[in-house]
Scaffold this motif. Sequence first.
Motif, short mmCIF file in Angstrom:
data_model
loop_
_atom_site.label_atom_id
_atom_site.label_comp_id
_atom_site.label_asym_id
_atom_site.label_seq_id
_atom_site.Cartn_x
_atom_site.Cartn_y
_atom_site.Cartn_z
N MET A 1 0.84 -1.20 0.00
CA MET A 1 0.00 0.00 0.00
C MET A 1 0.89 1.26 0.00
O MET A 1 1.86 1.35 0.75
CB MET A 1 -0.90 0.00 1.23
CG MET A 1 -1.85 1.18 1.31
SD MET A 1 -2.90 1.07 2.78
CE MET A 1 -3.80 2.60 2.64
N HIS A 54 -3.15 8.74 -13.07
CA HIS A 54 -4.01 8.50 -11.92
C HIS A 54 -5.49 8.65 -12.29
O HIS A 54 -5.83 9.21 -13.34
CB HIS A 54 -3.63 9.41 -10.74
CG HIS A 54 -4.24 10.76 -10.74
ND1 HIS A 54 -3.65 11.86 -11.31
CD2 HIS A 54 -5.42 11.22 -10.20
CE1 HIS A 54 -4.42 12.93 -11.14
NE2 HIS A 54 -5.49 12.57 -10.47
N THR A 88 6.27 -3.88 -15.46
CA THR A 88 5.11 -4.36 -14.70
C THR A 88 5.15 -5.88 -14.50
O THR A 88 4.18 -6.46 -13.99
CB THR A 88 3.80 -4.02 -15.42
OG1 THR A 88 3.73 -4.74 -16.67
CG2 THR A 88 3.68 -2.53 -15.70
N SER A 237 -5.23 3.40 -13.63
CA SER A 237 -4.60 3.21 -12.32
C SER A 237 -3.86 1.88 -12.24
O SER A 237 -3.00 1.70 -11.36
CB SER A 237 -5.65 3.28 -11.20
OG SER A 237 -6.59 2.24 -11.33
N LYS A 238 -4.17 0.95 -13.15
CA LYS A 238 -3.47 -0.34 -13.18
C LYS A 238 -1.99 -0.18 -13.52
O LYS A 238 -1.18 -1.06 -13.22
CB LYS A 238 -4.14 -1.28 -14.17
CG LYS A 238 -5.48 -1.83 -13.69
CD LYS A 238 -5.29 -2.70 -12.46
CE LYS A 238 -6.61 -3.24 -11.94
NZ LYS A 238 -6.43 -4.01 -10.69
N ASP A 241 -0.54 0.39 -10.18
CA ASP A 241 -0.78 -0.83 -9.39
C ASP A 241 0.17 -1.97 -9.77
O ASP A 241 0.53 -2.79 -8.91
CB ASP A 241 -2.22 -1.31 -9.55
CG ASP A 241 -3.23 -0.37 -8.92
OD1 ASP A 241 -2.82 0.51 -8.13
OD2 ASP A 241 -4.43 -0.49 -9.22
N THR A 242 0.55 -2.02 -11.04
CA THR A 242 1.42 -3.11 -11.49
C THR A 242 2.91 -2.77 -11.41
O THR A 242 3.75 -3.66 -11.40
CB THR A 242 1.07 -3.53 -12.93
OG1 THR A 242 1.05 -2.36 -13.78
CG2 THR A 242 -0.30 -4.20 -12.99
N TYR A 244 4.21 -0.59 -8.87
CA TYR A 244 4.61 -0.41 -7.48
C TYR A 244 5.17 -1.69 -6.84
O TYR A 244 6.18 -1.62 -6.11
CB TYR A 244 3.45 0.14 -6.65
CG TYR A 244 3.82 0.43 -5.22
CD1 TYR A 244 4.96 1.16 -4.91
CD2 TYR A 244 3.04 -0.04 -4.16
CE1 TYR A 244 5.32 1.43 -3.60
CE2 TYR A 244 3.39 0.22 -2.84
CZ TYR A 244 4.53 0.94 -2.57
OH TYR A 244 4.88 1.20 -1.26
#
Length: 536
Positions: A1, A54, A88, A237-238, A241-242, A244
Amino acid sequence: MIQSYKKKYTLEDNYDVIMIGSGMGCLSAGSILAKEGKKVLILERHYTAGGYTHVFKRRGYEWDVGIHYIGEVQRKNSPIRILFDYITNSKLEWADMGKIYDRIIIGNKSYDFIKGAENFKNKICQYFPSEKEAIDKYISLVFASSKSMGKFYASKVFPKFIDKILGGFMKKEYLKYSNQTTYDVISTLTKNEDLIKLLTAQYGDYGLTPKKSSFAMHASVVKHYLGGGSFPIGGSSKILDTIYPVIKKASGTILVSAEVKNILVKKNTAVGVRMIDGKEIYAKTIISGTGIFNTYEKLMPSEIKKKYQFQSRLDKIKPSVAHGCLYIGLKGSSKELKLPKSNLWIYPDKGDHDECVSEYLNDFNAPFPLVYISFPSSKDPSWSERYPGKSTIDIITLLPFELFSKWENTKWMKRGNDYEKLKKTISDRLLEHLFKHLPHLRGKIDHYELSTPLSTKNFVNYKKGELYGIDHDPNRFNQSFLKPRTELKNFFLTGQDIVTAGIGGALFAGLITASAVTGKNLLKKIRSISKITNTD
């Protein structure tokens, strides 16, 4: 997170790399450097990470703020797909938009841009049968310009002494195209102004009209989409997410609400950053992805700025166009509402693109020179599962920053009645464009809100609300300082300003910045890994 700096996240004493900004350039470079074993800290002033990748959510809807379609990712061996897969770990998936990716509407005439170079040529020839030779030559020039791009950007990785030896040779072919305007090149092929207007109808993807833009920029956008358009499954946003997890695996992190005040410099070497609260964080390498203006005007110590005459460099470039986006939420699925996947590009019938923009800038009540309509809920096959019975539409147009400058020092969502009235006027005008082409949507809208250049300034931190960093005119490509390395030891730049506009440009900026930091040919390495993976 992802953590918030304001919540007193426990920081390490030192990092290998500190990155300022969490846009696509920093995310790309951060992931690549993490895979090179670097502990990366990404600092984002906004409360949401991702820059133009974002999303925001309101009243049960979700909107992507910057990504509307990406080209060439459906081809698994394309450079952009290879790079996205690498950063990713192949977790980012793409949905093809289908045969027609852009529909161009000029006055009452409609034209389709069809997937596939030959299909595209044949379709344009159907519209302009007497211009086949010009259309063939045009596509050939688009490919030739795009092919020369690789050497040009590879030279940006070179140290100064190697650039002096090889740089001129590496850049020569590309500059042949970049030093001409889009209009100058195409007008040597045809004198048919209707055809020229059609072929340059995607100028909104880089923000500068044909008589001002560099042909090389135009060609790269056209080539990028000739294979069709795609959209990230799950929304833009993926991308974050991928990426990070890759950064986190190497003990790196991303912090939001983490505003950097300035870069720390000792003996001509960047050693860290000072946060807005005064805290100092140190690293072996500092990278700014906040744009060339923000970096040199806001983050650079005044003595360094003066020593290297950074302001004289900034005087040679200009901020790109500002824009507004109307975010629309509708009750009903995209299927029920018959929303297309194709983007709509809508233009006035009279005048070329430059004339239409000029008239509009002189008189805001003149027709919008460009209206772009995107249907993200139609493009994302996961949307109906995530938001059943709902749909979204984005409508974008050019909005001069000067129109809103008197509210520049007011706070977001608290700018006053006059500001809201102006937004309402613009929103109503944009909605009428939507209803003209999709009349069955009248009465179906559940919610809408307009972002202005002040919104862009507030959230993305561009001082004039610019969409594409700096202008993509011929002059831009001759500026040798637009590269990763700077005069400061251990300080680097990334993002669309050092390559070109958009997510693709920023993605590759991350690659060349990471290559400059490590001194390695990372593209060669990534391609080799991709070949092994695809063989398996």
